[in-house]
Design an enzyme around this catalytic site. Sequence first.
Site, PDB file in Angstrom:
ATOM      1  N   HIS D 135       0.855  -1.087   0.007  1.00 28.32           N
ATOM      2  CA  HIS D 135      -0.202  -0.007   0.052  1.00 28.32           C
ATOM      3  C   HIS D 135       0.938   1.161  -0.240  1.00 28.32           C
ATOM      4  O   HIS D 135       2.028   1.244   0.598  1.00 28.32           O
ATOM      5  CB  HIS D 135      -0.848  -0.048   1.259  1.00 28.32           C
ATOM      6  CG  HIS D 135      -1.871   1.037   1.431  1.00 28.32           C
ATOM      7  ND1 HIS D 135      -1.544   2.201   1.738  1.00 28.32           N
ATOM      8  CD2 HIS D 135      -3.174   1.078   1.175  1.00 28.32           C
ATOM      9  CE1 HIS D 135      -2.668   2.920   1.805  1.00 28.32           C
ATOM     10  NE2 HIS D 135      -3.658   2.230   1.420  1.00 28.32           N
ATOM     11  N   ASP D 212       2.867  -4.521   8.368  1.00 26.32           N
ATOM     12  CA  ASP D 212       1.716  -3.859   7.911  1.00 26.32           C
ATOM     13  C   ASP D 212       0.501  -4.674   8.066  1.00 26.32           C
ATOM     14  O   ASP D 212       0.182  -5.301   7.271  1.00 26.32           O
ATOM     15  CB  ASP D 212       1.923  -3.124   6.701  1.00 26.32           C
ATOM     16  CG  ASP D 212       0.561  -2.329   6.221  1.00 26.32           C
ATOM     17  OD1 ASP D 212      -0.488  -2.560   7.248  1.00 26.32           O
ATOM     18  OD2 ASP D 212       0.575  -1.760   5.144  1.00 26.32           O
ATOM     19  N   GLN D 215      -4.715  -4.929   7.051  1.00 29.38           N
ATOM     20  CA  GLN D 215      -5.656  -5.816   6.321  1.00 29.38           C
ATOM     21  C   GLN D 215      -5.616  -7.085   7.426  1.00 29.38           C
ATOM     22  O   GLN D 215      -6.762  -7.937   6.920  1.00 29.38           O
ATOM     23  CB  GLN D 215      -5.391  -6.118   4.961  1.00 29.38           C
ATOM     24  CG  GLN D 215      -5.566  -4.979   4.069  1.00 29.38           C
ATOM     25  CD  GLN D 215      -6.841  -4.197   4.129  1.00 29.38           C
ATOM     26  OE1 GLN D 215      -8.052  -5.163   4.352  1.00 29.38           O
ATOM     27  NE2 GLN D 215      -7.067  -3.111   3.858  1.00 29.38           N
ATOM     28  N   LYS D 238     -10.659  -0.016  10.363  1.00 32.23           N
ATOM     29  CA  LYS D 238     -11.085  -1.017   9.403  1.00 32.23           C
ATOM     30  C   LYS D 238     -11.221  -2.298  10.185  1.00 32.23           C
ATOM     31  O   LYS D 238     -11.538  -3.330   9.705  1.00 32.23           O
ATOM     32  CB  LYS D 238      -9.651  -1.370   8.859  1.00 32.23           C
ATOM     33  CG  LYS D 238      -9.169  -0.753   7.691  1.00 32.23           C
ATOM     34  CD  LYS D 238      -7.973  -0.964   6.881  1.00 32.23           C
ATOM     35  CE  LYS D 238      -7.385   0.175   5.997  1.00 32.23           C
ATOM     36  NZ  LYS D 238      -7.981   0.486   5.014  1.00 32.23           N
ATOM     37  N   CYS D 376      -4.790   2.570  -3.716  1.00 27.26           N
ATOM     38  CA  CYS D 376      -3.380   2.941  -3.121  1.00 27.26           C
ATOM     39  C   CYS D 376      -2.333   1.819  -3.332  1.00 27.26           C
ATOM     40  O   CYS D 376      -1.370   2.147  -2.517  1.00 27.26           O
ATOM     41  CB  CYS D 376      -3.686   3.149  -1.631  1.00 27.26           C
ATOM     42  SG  CYS D 376      -4.658   4.515  -1.293  1.00 27.26           S
TER      43      CYS D 376
HETATM   44  C1  LIG Z   1      -2.331  -2.954   3.563  1.00 24.64           C
HETATM   45  C2  LIG Z   1      -2.720  -1.547   4.020  1.00 24.64           C
HETATM   46  N1  LIG Z   1      -1.864  -0.712   4.335  1.00 24.64           N
HETATM   47  C3  LIG Z   1      -1.963   0.625   5.280  1.00 24.64           C
HETATM   48  C4  LIG Z   1      -3.230   1.177   4.931  1.00 24.64           C
HETATM   49  C5  LIG Z   1      -3.251   2.478   5.517  1.00 24.64           C
HETATM   50  O1  LIG Z   1      -4.213   2.542   6.536  1.00 24.64           O
HETATM   51  P1  LIG Z   1      -4.917   3.907   7.009  1.00 24.64           P
HETATM   52  O2  LIG Z   1      -5.141   4.585   5.895  1.00 24.64           O
HETATM   53  O3  LIG Z   1      -5.813   3.573   7.878  1.00 24.64           O
HETATM   54  O4  LIG Z   1      -3.599   4.811   7.699  1.00 24.64           O
HETATM   55  C6  LIG Z   1      -4.272   0.306   4.552  1.00 24.64           C
HETATM   56  C7  LIG Z   1      -5.366   0.998   4.253  1.00 24.64           C
HETATM   57  O5  LIG Z   1      -5.908   1.264   3.019  1.00 24.64           O
HETATM   58  C8  LIG Z   1      -3.805  -1.002   4.182  1.00 24.64           C
HETATM   59  O6  LIG Z   1      -5.057  -1.412   3.471  1.00 24.64           O
END
Ligand SMILES: Cc1ncc(COP(=O)(O)O)c(C=O)c1O
Lengths: 139, 139, 418, 418
Positions: D135, D212, D215, D238, D376
């Site tokens: 991401h 990370d 998900q 989430k 993203c």
């Molecule tokens: C795999 C992953 N990493 C990071 C993020 C970023 O999370 P946040 O936008 O809640 O900071 C997301 C969310 O879209 C994600 O799916």
Amino acid sequence: MASMVEIEKELEEDFALFDDWEGKYDYLIGLGKDLPLIDDKYKTDEYIVRGCQSRVWLHAANNGDFVFYSADSDAIITKGLVALLVKVLNGQKAEEIAHADLSFIDRIGLKEHLSPNRSNGLVSMIKQMKLYALALTKH
Amino acid sequence: MASMVEIEKELEEDFALFDDWEGKYDYLIGLGKDLPLIDDKYKTDEYIVRGCQSRVWLHAANNGDFVFYSADSDAIITKGLVALLVKVLNGQKAEEIAHADLSFIDRIGLKEHLSPNRSNGLVSMIKQMKLYALALTKH
Amino acid sequence: MVTTKEISTSLSASVDWKKVREDFPILKREVNGKPLVYLDNAASSQKPKQVIDAIVHYYSHYNANVHRGVHTLSQEGTHAFEASRLLVKEFINASKTEEVIFTKGTTGAINLLAYSWGRKYIQEGDEILISQLEHHSNIVPWQMLCEGKKATLKIVPINEKGELIWDKFLQLLSDKTKLISVAHISNALGPVNPVKNIIQEAHQRNILVHIDGAQAAPHQKIDVQDMDCDFYTFSGHKMCGPTGIGILYGKEKWLEEMPPFEGGGEMIKTVSFEKTIYNDLPFKFEAGTPHIEGAIVLGDAIKYLTGIGLENISKREHELLHLATKELNSLDGIRLIGTAAEKSSVLSFLVGDIHPFDMGTILDKMGVAVRTGHHCCQPLMAWFDIPGTVRASFSFYNNENDIDRLIEAVKKAIKMLS
Amino acid sequence: MVTTKEISTSLSASVDWKKVREDFPILKREVNGKPLVYLDNAASSQKPKQVIDAIVHYYSHYNANVHRGVHTLSQEGTHAFEASRLLVKEFINASKTEEVIFTKGTTGAINLLAYSWGRKYIQEGDEILISQLEHHSNIVPWQMLCEGKKATLKIVPINEKGELIWDKFLQLLSDKTKLISVAHISNALGPVNPVKNIIQEAHQRNILVHIDGAQAAPHQKIDVQDMDCDFYTFSGHKMCGPTGIGILYGKEKWLEEMPPFEGGGEMIKTVSFEKTIYNDLPFKFEAGTPHIEGAIVLGDAIKYLTGIGLENISKREHELLHLATKELNSLDGIRLIGTAAEKSSVLSFLVGDIHPFDMGTILDKMGVAVRTGHHCCQPLMAWFDIPGTVRASFSFYNNENDIDRLIEAVKKAIKMLS
Ligand SMILES: Cc1ncc(COP(=O)(O)O)c(C=O)c1O
Ligand SMILES: Cc1ncc(COP(=O)(O)O)c(C=O)c1O
């Protein structure tokens, strides 16, 4: 020397005599006045208990296996609180102090001082007293 | 050349013929098919409209005071949307384009494409078309 | 003839404050068996039901991630999110919505500034000017920046009323000064700083100015264009909004020049492993999924406050401040800390040699919530050479009865603690 | 004989999913005249009434600034705040609450890491390893760090199923590798990465690993001690929690060594203009008034999820994923993007040459909310050479009817768009 549990029991009974917070706090403040005062030479930053909104100085010494505390605070309720602890822990064995439960504070109706809130710092005092006891057992 | 308001009016009437979203979208997609297609040499990053989830290429030229657009998109609904704009703005005076109101899009029932959401980018297209018009007036 | 005084009183009197107070559900609760008197407003304000309802509405009707979704929920969320940005812009009279950046609070906003602006524009030997009054959040980020850059933090001194000393301020300005960062209103003592004059002097010397508005935004009309500040920061939770949201206002020209701070989703236009292109303002500074609830409902808080009227709020809070000051002053041994001529509704005091912690504890037992301690202003407390103060801070939803209760509780505490 | 398959089905069957679904008020609303089918869970989850009620309860009963107030409200707030930290600790099986840092989200947590850990430990010539799947929030912070430090970002390639190529991964490890930062589960395609193996290989070479978990945390039991990761990050929004809150987990020994990131209130022990002493963990990393509502109510979200049981949730979501995959695959021209052997409840697809935006628009008109676009993950889309995908992501509160509606809507879209 009475055991910790006995002293706690006694304190619980004393506090139970008051059915309102005023009585309890008056009594607590009174306890502070009987606190074995810390020697002025220990009233330095080194002996300060961190995490209290008021300043608390705490010193511990041992006599054989037994630990003795002296303390002071610039706030009188805090002084009462530390006096409460000293009353229970003074003259006890270091090892027992290190494992003391001290939940009687909740039972005597002073629970508000046990919160993880950094402002009052009863938790910090307990931690510091236990640390001293631990350190003394190691000698 | 019909005025912008006249063309908008006409479009509004056309869309009003459909009382469900399906009809409207079928019609919109149909409009995309009539769009004056952009010359392949302009299908480059330079002519891409930023802020659309689908790719939109847009080119503008003038004939005297009047501006003419050609465009394309890889998404057919987007293509319909840009066709809608081209229909209204094509052959108009640069100055009028720069100040065009275009709220008819809301009235024909495509309001969802006017949100500040970066995904659809009708707003970006409008902005880009106006910028082109402004640039051309300066020549 | 109607005097100015009369006009102002009648202004505030036109609001039904009793009804306003009923908007705040928490004020109906009891603490230690007594109805709550909440006088810790400078730390965080309470929330009217309009704000709480807006949160429920958000999560029950259009909660979704914003800015990229094609679907209706996401569109509605994005719309509300950007509509709130517009409300903030109008609330502080910024010239563009691009100048309004959502952050997690004043602290978050100041750190953004220190990291982004600071690391680009501050060089070895430069000076940043703050005041003796500042909140830790307007000290530590600059300390950290100065340490990293070998720059110097300079301190504008105050007098014993808690006012900046103007001559000293002027003397501290030099070629090396790159930024002045001062509170609009001090949270510990309440003085309103002469920010407009500060900014004028600064701009004559090409110095930028950041105003920490955490304590001002909830209490008076803010006009960043009139003030002409370069940056302005404040927190939602202190102005009837949710926690976790705040604002960095910056003049577009500076924000444009500043490098991004945090990286992630939302703040980019395109990402490749070779080259990432950052997004336009305001998104460049809003990495990741934003605090959508917070941002949207901050808009509802603003609607609530402007519905009452910031002028009305100011007046009302001054009425309460004056009454409380008078009443408190009538007690023996009271020492007010902070007696600036221009002052917001913060009342910091000590009584005799009673420790603030003792006072606060007894007041709490009486159902009166005040703050005690250093109020995140240790350098200020050190200057006064006191361990802290007792601070009662008023909001427009407080009333005369709250003040009576405060006075009664202070009296009781004096009796118990002396 | 009972097969594993049967056991798993019966596990999930023991939950009354129909009743669970009723906990989510938003699922009762209509979109474009049709009952909402929400399949954008990977972007943000919906909130059960238990969570919404907890927010209302917080603001109506004990809203106050935490950690320093003597008064009851502040004590209660602090208590709930720290109790929530304990719940998070247990949720991920951290060994201490000190290892749990509240941030504003995954993005905020990764930036904290990149700024604090990164600027201390990354030097010129060092390498940071991420994957092709990441991401933007797990790309850009490291890109920014590498740019500033003249370090290099290396990319673990994937195969066409969306799985990391293990041999290539091992080849990329070197003396220069200082950190591996990979997703536990990819948001765009859903593959579950072999994080435990990655961490083992890394630790044999003294390389730290950040996972990370944005998900993963909502969908399966997380055990940071078993995994042995050095850092783990995730977002509240989430996983049925409020927006604006997230978690950085870090092993105590690393967090202790790391310098603070943001400066301000809360993160200090003592402040003077000469010398500021930072606070202990976890507060060292929590500058400013925290997102109190968010932190507390994240605890309620955790209680809600663990009440259902993470294993039950996993099973149920896999049931839905399998059903949807089967149904979708029965349509003509479907191309699934991401077909890893181990996969979470994310279904990314394309149909013929229909643009995802077109598909998403028609689906929305049919009341079905999916995400379309690059999710993203632009580098990942570039790798597949596609403009984006249509992504349906399932949560335990979805049901078979949602899948029927999805299929029906996709069919309609195919008819209109071909
Ligand atoms: C795999 C992953 N990493 C990071 C993020 C970023 O999370 P946040 O936008 O809640 O900071 C997301 C969310 O879209 C994600 O799916
Ligand atoms: C003057 C001032 N500045 C900054 C802050 C920090 O605000 P926050 O904690 O909301 O980030 C506060 C709040 O206590 C304040 O009163």
